[in-house]
Scaffold this motif. Sequence first.
Motif, mmCIF file in Angstrom:
data_model
loop_
_atom_site.group_PDB
_atom_site.id
_atom_site.type_symbol
_atom_site.label_atom_id
_atom_site.label_comp_id
_atom_site.label_asym_id
_atom_site.label_seq_id
_atom_site.Cartn_x
_atom_site.Cartn_y
_atom_site.Cartn_z
ATOM 1 N N LEU A 24 0.735 -1.222 -0.027
ATOM 2 C CA LEU A 24 -0.136 0.034 -0.030
ATOM 3 C C LEU A 24 0.780 1.221 -0.052
ATOM 4 N N ALA A 25 2.021 1.067 0.823
ATOM 5 C CA ALA A 25 2.725 2.401 0.843
ATOM 6 C C ALA A 25 3.499 2.524 -0.475
ATOM 7 N N LEU A 26 3.777 1.654 -1.211
ATOM 8 C CA LEU A 26 4.527 2.079 -2.682
ATOM 9 C C LEU A 26 3.406 2.850 -3.580
ATOM 10 N N LYS A 27 2.006 2.883 -3.373
ATOM 11 C CA LYS A 27 0.975 3.433 -4.087
ATOM 12 C C LYS A 27 0.544 4.748 -3.517
ATOM 13 N N SER A 28 1.545 5.253 -2.458
ATOM 14 C CA SER A 28 1.195 6.378 -1.455
ATOM 15 C C SER A 28 -0.017 6.515 -0.858
ATOM 16 N N VAL A 29 -0.182 5.157 -0.087
ATOM 17 C CA VAL A 29 -1.559 5.024 0.514
ATOM 18 C C VAL A 29 -1.001 5.143 1.918
ATOM 19 N N SER A 56 -8.306 4.470 -7.906
ATOM 20 C CA SER A 56 -9.678 3.882 -8.022
ATOM 21 C C SER A 56 -9.788 2.700 -7.147
ATOM 22 N N GLU A 57 -10.842 1.968 -7.013
ATOM 23 C CA GLU A 57 -11.272 0.770 -6.284
ATOM 24 C C GLU A 57 -10.105 -0.353 -6.856
ATOM 25 N N ARG A 58 -10.228 -0.266 -7.798
ATOM 26 C CA ARG A 58 -9.684 -1.561 -8.670
ATOM 27 C C ARG A 58 -7.972 -1.372 -8.465
ATOM 28 N N ASP A 59 -7.625 -0.195 -8.327
ATOM 29 C CA ASP A 59 -6.018 0.093 -8.078
ATOM 30 C C ASP A 59 -5.816 -0.374 -6.761
ATOM 31 N N LEU A 60 -6.846 -0.008 -5.701
ATOM 32 C CA LEU A 60 -6.354 -0.539 -4.348
ATOM 33 C C LEU A 60 -6.597 -2.026 -4.237
ATOM 34 N N LEU A 61 -7.289 -2.550 -4.793
ATOM 35 C CA LEU A 61 -7.648 -4.224 -4.931
ATOM 36 C C LEU A 61 -6.510 -4.677 -5.524
ATOM 37 N N ALA A 62 -5.770 -4.046 -6.411
ATOM 38 C CA ALA A 62 -4.504 -4.710 -6.966
ATOM 39 C C ALA A 62 -3.372 -4.602 -5.968
ATOM 40 N N ALA A 63 -3.294 -3.519 -5.274
ATOM 41 C CA ALA A 63 -2.333 -3.323 -4.549
ATOM 42 C C ALA A 63 -2.319 -4.311 -3.267
ATOM 43 N N VAL A 64 -3.716 -4.677 -2.845
ATOM 44 C CA VAL A 64 -3.779 -5.448 -1.707
ATOM 45 C C VAL A 64 -3.504 -6.836 -2.076
ATOM 46 N N GLU A 65 -3.818 -7.251 -3.316
ATOM 47 C CA GLU A 65 -3.462 -8.419 -3.926
ATOM 48 C C GLU A 65 -2.038 -8.703 -4.208
ATOM 49 N N ARG A 66 -1.155 -7.685 -4.545
ATOM 50 C CA ARG A 66 0.191 -7.812 -4.693
ATOM 51 C C ARG A 66 0.712 -8.020 -3.087
ATOM 52 N N GLY A 67 0.191 -7.349 -2.040
ATOM 53 C CA GLY A 67 0.562 -7.640 -0.757
ATOM 54 C C GLY A 67 0.046 -8.971 -0.026
ATOM 55 N N ARG A 68 -0.165 -9.856 -1.021
ATOM 56 C CA ARG A 68 -0.530 -11.163 -0.514
ATOM 57 C C ARG A 68 -2.005 -11.152 0.404
ATOM 58 N N GLY A 69 -2.577 -10.029 0.074
ATOM 59 C CA GLY A 69 -4.020 -10.135 0.730
ATOM 60 C C GLY A 69 -5.044 -11.048 -0.011
ATOM 61 N N ARG A 70 -6.124 -11.465 0.587
ATOM 62 C CA ARG A 70 -7.045 -12.151 -0.297
ATOM 63 C C ARG A 70 -8.546 -12.012 0.278
ATOM 64 N N ASP A 71 -9.352 -12.109 -0.601
ATOM 65 C CA ASP A 71 -10.832 -11.694 -0.081
ATOM 66 C C ASP A 71 -10.912 -10.553 0.286
ATOM 67 N N ALA A 72 -10.351 -9.695 -0.534
ATOM 68 C CA ALA A 72 -10.371 -8.212 -0.287
ATOM 69 C C ALA A 72 -11.704 -7.356 -0.580
ATOM 70 N N PHE A 73 -11.793 -6.560 0.541
ATOM 71 C CA PHE A 73 -12.989 -5.633 0.549
ATOM 72 C C PHE A 73 -12.520 -4.326 0.527
ATOM 73 N N VAL A 74 -13.181 -3.430 -0.450
ATOM 74 C CA VAL A 74 -12.753 -1.808 -0.487
ATOM 75 C C VAL A 74 -13.868 -1.106 -0.660
ATOM 76 N N ALA A 75 -13.977 -0.208 0.190
ATOM 77 C CA ALA A 75 -15.172 0.982 -0.120
ATOM 78 C C ALA A 75 -14.670 2.316 0.491
ATOM 79 N N ARG A 76 -15.261 3.407 0.013
ATOM 80 C CA ARG A 76 -15.072 4.397 0.169
ATOM 81 C C ARG A 76 -15.668 4.890 1.876
#
Length: 352
Positions: A24-29, A56-76
């Motif tokens: 997440l940090a690599l994406k300035s989150v 975007s939501e898709r960008d956040l989900l992709a960052a989570v997946e690259r960080g070995r996260g699964r069953d991800a949920f993202v919402a504003r």
Amino acid sequence: MALWRVRATVDDRPGYLSVLTASLALKSVNILAVQVHTTEAGAVDDFLVDAPDTMSERDLLAAVERGRGRDAFVARAEAQGLADQPTRALALAGRLAHDPDALGESLSGLLDATEVRWRPTGSASSFTARRMTLADPAGGAFEVLRSAPAFTPAEFARAQALLELSGALLRATDTQATLLLPSGDELLIRPAGRDDTEAVRRLHARCSAAVRSARYPAGVPSDTRLRQQLEPTGGLTLLAVHDDHAVATATLLAEGDLAEAALLVEDAWQRRGVGTALLRRLLTWAGRSALAAVVVHVPADNTAMLRTLRRLNAAPTDRDGSMLTVTLPVPGAPATATADAPDSRTPHGRAG
């Protein structure tokens, strides 16, 4: 920057949370708050993050997946999400204390529910990924629904804690009432608190030495001990109040499923039904709390108290020197419960 809520499951192994946060940090989150829920499937990490407006939501989900996260949920998320979970839970508990009927709304806020339904028929509390069933202390049950993310054991435990608070508030409300005596006098019956210490001290001062010694054979308690008696852990103390003066107290001290009751009525208010009314309310509370037996220790020469206990269908007494131990029936308790009543040789106090 924009606020997002991110939840994902990672392996519950050293270093896996840092892999996710680094991605997440690599994406300035910027991570503003994090909670970790332990489940059988792994560690569920719940983040409140501040992300670039272009993300975007898709960008956040992709960052989570690259960080070995699964069953991800993202919402504003809204600005109120900046309050951490303990602060949020305390705020909801405070709201419930001021409005005991707001349990459904409080559960909805605590659990970010999609929908909360109340049903008149109760059932045992339980939860699945999308549905939580919670027994309402007032009767019936709440059904809490959430489309995503899945409920966790930690959230179920928080909901159970809120239900326990609601039950305690309901019991306190139920025990407050106005008692109209045959003389026309009105008494307010309410639960006692530590702020009532001075009022009870003044009650002690107005009582005769005989009445005080019957209630406190070892002497009137210190302020510290008195405050503990006014708010007993797992028990209840009631006050009878007339014109802002405490005229009687009744205490139920519980240990396991057994309890002991003690009573003090100011001389001028005795033989007017005050003690009987207070003890009836303690027994009702004992029944709702699933206590098996309530005993009262009373001096053998306290005939007025013994008459009061007989009016409450007291069981046969046990004698230890000048003290009698009387067992009172608890509403809803098995008839055999009195056989396991507390030993009269180790009393918490006395009734008088």
